[in-house]
Design a protein around this motif. Structure first.
Motif, PDB file in Angstrom:
ATOM      1  N   ALA A  37     -19.603  -3.431  23.504  1.00  0.00           N
ATOM      2  CA  ALA A  37     -19.790  -3.569  25.264  1.00  0.00           C
ATOM      3  C   ALA A  37     -19.203  -3.007  25.797  1.00  0.00           C
ATOM      4  O   ALA A  37     -19.488  -2.329  26.995  1.00  0.00           O
ATOM      5  CB  ALA A  37     -20.043  -5.561  25.972  1.00  0.00           C
ATOM      6  N   LEU A  38     -18.171  -2.252  25.910  1.00  0.00           N
ATOM      7  CA  LEU A  38     -16.589  -2.066  26.794  1.00  0.00           C
ATOM      8  C   LEU A  38     -16.772  -0.496  26.328  1.00  0.00           C
ATOM      9  O   LEU A  38     -16.183  -0.679  25.469  1.00  0.00           O
ATOM     10  CB  LEU A  38     -15.504  -2.786  26.876  1.00  0.00           C
ATOM     11  CG  LEU A  38     -14.385  -2.189  27.859  1.00  0.00           C
ATOM     12  CD1 LEU A  38     -15.184  -2.023  29.566  1.00  0.00           C
ATOM     13  CD2 LEU A  38     -12.908  -1.971  27.829  1.00  0.00           C
ATOM     14  N   GLY A  39     -17.436   0.670  26.861  1.00  0.00           N
ATOM     15  CA  GLY A  39     -17.278   1.663  26.648  1.00  0.00           C
ATOM     16  C   GLY A  39     -16.187   2.596  27.041  1.00  0.00           C
ATOM     17  O   GLY A  39     -15.231   1.435  27.484  1.00  0.00           O
ATOM     18  N   ASP A  40     -15.926   3.881  26.053  1.00  0.00           N
ATOM     19  CA  ASP A  40     -14.667   4.687  25.763  1.00  0.00           C
ATOM     20  C   ASP A  40     -14.453   4.466  27.463  1.00  0.00           C
ATOM     21  O   ASP A  40     -13.312   4.971  27.595  1.00  0.00           O
ATOM     22  CB  ASP A  40     -14.499   5.582  25.405  1.00  0.00           C
ATOM     23  CG  ASP A  40     -15.484   5.227  23.906  1.00  0.00           C
ATOM     24  OD1 ASP A  40     -14.504   4.096  23.523  1.00  0.00           O
ATOM     25  OD2 ASP A  40     -15.798   6.039  22.726  1.00  0.00           O
ATOM     26  N   ALA A  41     -15.283   5.404  28.558  1.00  0.00           N
ATOM     27  CA  ALA A  41     -14.769   5.574  29.575  1.00  0.00           C
ATOM     28  C   ALA A  41     -14.782   4.298  30.305  1.00  0.00           C
ATOM     29  O   ALA A  41     -13.588   4.493  31.622  1.00  0.00           O
ATOM     30  CB  ALA A  41     -15.707   6.111  30.352  1.00  0.00           C
ATOM     31  N   GLU A  42     -14.690   3.030  29.986  1.00  0.00           N
ATOM     32  CA  GLU A  42     -14.202   1.785  30.778  1.00  0.00           C
ATOM     33  C   GLU A  42     -13.000   1.317  29.987  1.00  0.00           C
ATOM     34  O   GLU A  42     -12.274   1.370  30.713  1.00  0.00           O
ATOM     35  CB  GLU A  42     -15.354   0.575  30.421  1.00  0.00           C
ATOM     36  CG  GLU A  42     -16.838   0.749  31.256  1.00  0.00           C
ATOM     37  CD  GLU A  42     -17.691   0.081  30.868  1.00  0.00           C
ATOM     38  OE1 GLU A  42     -18.291  -0.373  32.056  1.00  0.00           O
ATOM     39  OE2 GLU A  42     -17.419   0.178  30.063  1.00  0.00           O
ATOM     40  N   LEU A  43     -13.299   2.323  29.067  1.00  0.00           N
ATOM     41  CA  LEU A  43     -11.056   1.013  28.584  1.00  0.00           C
ATOM     42  C   LEU A  43     -10.556   2.428  28.764  1.00  0.00           C
ATOM     43  O   LEU A  43      -9.265   1.961  29.265  1.00  0.00           O
ATOM     44  CB  LEU A  43     -11.515   1.822  26.828  1.00  0.00           C
ATOM     45  CG  LEU A  43      -9.721   1.347  26.200  1.00  0.00           C
ATOM     46  CD1 LEU A  43     -10.129   0.059  26.254  1.00  0.00           C
ATOM     47  CD2 LEU A  43     -10.749   2.028  24.951  1.00  0.00           C
ATOM     48  N   LEU A  44     -10.243   4.040  29.198  1.00  0.00           N
ATOM     49  CA  LEU A  44      -9.889   4.853  29.648  1.00  0.00           C
ATOM     50  C   LEU A  44      -9.497   4.188  31.320  1.00  0.00           C
ATOM     51  O   LEU A  44      -8.429   4.180  31.578  1.00  0.00           O
ATOM     52  CB  LEU A  44     -10.135   5.647  29.631  1.00  0.00           C
ATOM     53  CG  LEU A  44     -10.345   6.967  28.397  1.00  0.00           C
ATOM     54  CD1 LEU A  44     -11.012   8.104  28.227  1.00  0.00           C
ATOM     55  CD2 LEU A  44      -8.513   6.639  27.622  1.00  0.00           C
TER      56      LEU A  44
END
Length: 160
Positions: A37-44
């Motif tokens: 649900a949480l994308g890689d860009a959001e995680l970064l």
């Protein structure tokens, strides 16, 4: 959350999604399993915000993010899920840091910064004569300490 941090995270997210991740060949569509649900860009972006705000504990960070950042990140994982995703994204984080550092003007400079510090090896003449370093170490002067020393000079050479 302040407007400055909000603006920074928005700009970082757009830059990661549109330029950095595609240039690294990073795509979530080629992986097995359910799409998170949480994308890689959001995680970064969450990891950057955690560092900028100085929150060391993942548990405290997730609690803070749930209270203050749900408008920007509505699909926040739990503490253990966030920690697992962050540790698994280590190679991605290293590649993104390198890619973002290349955008800085000083990345391409040939300028080298040099600093040195004295590394004394002996304090008396008797010790100097008996030392195994007698053929390698030498006398020097440390201007910052206004004193002479016998030993080595440790150099630090830095570039981007």
């Amino acid at each position: 959350m302040s407007n400055e941090l909000d603006t920074l995270l928005t700009a970082l997210y757009v830059d990661l999604e549109d330029r950095v991740l595609p240039s690294l060949g990073w795509s979530r569509t080629h992986r097995r399993g359910r799409r998170p649900a949480l994308g890689d860009a959001e995680l970064l972006c969450l990891a950057v915000a955690q560092q900028l705000l100085g929150v060391a504990s993942e548990r405290h960070w997730i609690r803070y993010a749930r209270a203050h950042l749900t408008g920007m990140f509505p699909q926040l994982p739990g503490q253990s899920g966030y920690g697992k995703r962050l540790r698994a994204a280590g190679p991605l984080i290293a590649a993104v840091i390198t890619e973002l550092a290349r955008d800085v003007d000083s990345w391409h400079d040939v300028l080298r910064l040099v600093d040195s510090t004295p590394l004394p090896c002996a304090a008396s003449r008797e010790t100097v004569r008996r030392s195994d370093l007698a053929g390698h170490a030498g006398y020097g002067y440390c201007a910052s300490h206004s004193r002479y020393f016998w030993g080595f000079r440790l150099y630090l050479i830095c570039t981007a």
